[in-house]
Write an enzyme that holds these catalytic residues in place. Structure first.
Site, PDB file in Angstrom:
ATOM      1  N   PRO A   4     -25.650 -76.860  63.222  1.00 35.32           N
ATOM      2  CA  PRO A   4     -24.590 -75.944  62.799  1.00 35.32           C
ATOM      3  C   PRO A   4     -25.163 -74.974  61.760  1.00 35.32           C
ATOM      4  CG  PRO A   4     -24.278 -78.100  61.780  1.00 35.32           C
ATOM      5  CD  PRO A   4     -25.471 -78.220  62.694  1.00 35.32           C
ATOM      6  N   ASP A  20     -35.453 -78.034  51.491  1.00 39.52           N
ATOM      7  CA  ASP A  20     -35.111 -77.913  52.921  1.00 39.52           C
ATOM      8  C   ASP A  20     -36.357 -77.755  53.784  1.00 39.52           C
ATOM      9  OD1 ASP A  20     -32.598 -77.799  51.833  1.00 39.52           O
ATOM     10  OD2 ASP A  20     -31.887 -76.228  53.188  1.00 39.52           O
ATOM     11  N   GLY A  76     -29.929 -77.058  56.905  1.00 36.82           N
ATOM     12  CA  GLY A  76     -31.304 -76.563  56.979  1.00 36.82           C
ATOM     13  C   GLY A  76     -31.614 -75.714  58.197  1.00 36.82           C
ATOM     14  N   SER A  77     -30.624 -74.971  58.715  1.00 37.18           N
ATOM     15  CA  SER A  77     -30.927 -74.151  59.902  1.00 37.18           C
ATOM     16  C   SER A  77     -31.973 -73.087  59.579  1.00 37.18           C
ATOM     17  CB  SER A  77     -29.662 -73.523  60.487  1.00 37.18           C
ATOM     18  OG  SER A  77     -28.970 -72.776  59.519  1.00 37.18           O
ATOM     19  N   SER A  78     -31.865 -72.445  58.411  1.00 38.63           N
ATOM     20  CA  SER A  78     -32.859 -71.400  58.098  1.00 38.63           C
ATOM     21  C   SER A  78     -34.234 -72.017  57.829  1.00 38.63           C
ATOM     22  CB  SER A  78     -32.406 -70.539  56.919  1.00 38.63           C
ATOM     23  OG  SER A  78     -32.436 -71.265  55.724  1.00 38.63           O
ATOM     24  N   ALA A  79     -34.252 -73.173  57.185  1.00 38.05           N
ATOM     25  CA  ALA A  79     -35.553 -73.814  56.910  1.00 38.05           C
ATOM     26  C   ALA A  79     -36.236 -74.233  58.208  1.00 38.05           C
ATOM     27  CB  ALA A  79     -35.354 -75.028  56.008  1.00 38.05           C
TER      28      ALA A  79
HETATM   29  O1  PMV Z   1     -26.310 -77.065  50.596  1.00 34.62           O
HETATM   30  P1  PMV Z   1     -27.792 -77.313  50.580  1.00 34.62           P
HETATM   31  O2  PMV Z   1     -28.211 -78.242  51.645  1.00 34.62           O
HETATM   32  O3  PMV Z   1     -28.615 -76.093  50.487  1.00 34.62           O
HETATM   33  O4  PMV Z   1     -28.091 -78.191  49.288  1.00 34.62           O
HETATM   34  C1  PMV Z   1     -28.108 -77.738  48.001  1.00 34.62           C
HETATM   35  C2  PMV Z   1     -28.649 -78.839  47.137  1.00 34.62           C
HETATM   36  C3  PMV Z   1     -28.398 -78.615  45.663  1.00 34.62           C
HETATM   37  O5  PMV Z   1     -28.911 -79.753  44.988  1.00 34.62           O
HETATM   38  C4  PMV Z   1     -26.901 -78.522  45.358  1.00 34.62           C
HETATM   39  C5  PMV Z   1     -29.088 -77.349  45.146  1.00 34.62           C
HETATM   40  C6  PMV Z   1     -30.608 -77.374  45.175  1.00 34.62           C
HETATM   41  O6  PMV Z   1     -31.204 -76.280  45.150  1.00 34.62           O
HETATM   42  O7  PMV Z   1     -31.221 -78.451  45.160  1.00 34.62           O
END
Ligand code: PMV
Length: 291
Positions: A77, A128, A83-86
């Site tokens: 999704p 990610d 992590g779609s962009s990663a």
């Molecule tokens: O929503 P995501 O998967 O990009 O996760 C962010 C994770 C945080 O700890 C809230 C922020 C970060 O940069 O680590």
């Protein structure tokens, strides 16, 4: 030529990782696949499941400026913290490595992936694309080299809240609630430390996930919808459930080593988009570049 890379889920430690604690994240068995075909003239984007203004900049950075048509497909999704962009960044880098005759080891992918992730996320923590490049489970601490951890693969059910959380806003909201919430951030960090030696104990990991969700709610990043999805998963067979990622929307991760049949059925009966995947995805040869 084709390459793929997995998305990720944060298992424990989101938000507290911003304040120097460790986080545990795992690659998922859902992938982004990029296909390159010869094309006269400038490199162009063909069909793409990911629509994003920043795609052109990412392609320009990752691939030769001429000679290819780029098609992008993904099982993930989009915009839900999975992590779609990663995964796109890592798949693009695998293609570049193949074009340049480089063997893309983790160190190269992680270093090169950072610039691509910056296009999508400004100032990413790097977790990610580290997880995507590793194809496994990682312990991540800000500013430190990510460390692989051994974690037995488990079925999880992902329940989609249907909305995207804004990571930058949620991180800023947590920062604004400090120092009052610092003890909760510390407890989140301690929970990761306590859990790491027992990742083969699904029951203990489920309990840790439940506790993590309570702490994440206490620091203000859950929503009524996320709490509802967590409750639904727990009442229907999950060993534990929590929001995963920044919160405010995004997804709930439910640990269902038995396959998650009941969790999936209950979610779908309520019209909730839910799907099964495996974390960590493993699949050592899954990331090979296909000619
Ligand atoms: O929503 P995501 O998967 O990009 O996760 C962010 C994770 C945080 O700890 C809230 C922020 C970060 O940069 O680590």
């Amino acid at each position: 030529m084709r390459a793929s890379a997995p998305g990720k889920l944060i298992v424990l430690g989101e938000h507290s990782v911003v304040y120097g604690h460790r986080a545990l994240a795992a690659a998922v068995s859902l992938r982004t696949t990029v296909t390159l075909r010869p094309h006269e003239g400038l490199t162009v984007l063909g069909e793409s499941a990911i629509r994003d203004d920043r795609l052109d900049a990412a392609l320009a950075l990752a691939l030769p400026s001429r000679g290819y048509r780029v098609d992008i497909a993904t099982d993930l999704p989009i915009g839900r913290g999975m992590g779609s962009s990663a995964s796109l960044s890592i798949a693009l880098l695998r293609l570049r490595a193949a074009l340049e005759g480089i063997e893309p080891d983790f160190t190269w992918l992680h270093a090169e992936g950072f610039a691509l992730e910056q296009i999508f996320h400004g100032q990413p923590s790097g977790i990610d694309h580290a997880v995507s490049a590793s194809e496994g489970a990682l312990v991540y601490r800000r500013g430190k080299k990510p460390r692989s951890v051994s974690m037995p693969p488990s079925t999880v059910v992902v329940l989609d809240s249907g909305t995207a959380g804004n990571t930058a806003e949620l991180v800023a909201g947590v920062a604004a609630r400090r120092p009052a919430i610092d003890p909760v951030l510390d407890r989140l960090g301690e929970l990761v430390e306590r859990s790491l030696p027992h990742l083969d104990d699904a029951r203990a990991l489920g309990e840790a996930m439940d506790e993590a969700h309570a702490h994440l709610a206490a620091i203000g990043v859950s929503t009524p919808k996320l709490d509802e999805l967590v409750g639904l998963a727990r009442r229907n067979g999950a060993l534990g459930a929590k929001l995963s990622g920044a919160g405010g929307g995004g997804v709930v991760l439910a640990l269902c080593p038995g396959g998650g049949q009941d969790t999936l059925r209950a979610a779908r009966a309520r019209g909730i988009h839910a799907f099964r995947c495996t974390i960590p995805c493993g699949g050592q040869d899954a990331h090979a570049t296909e000619p």
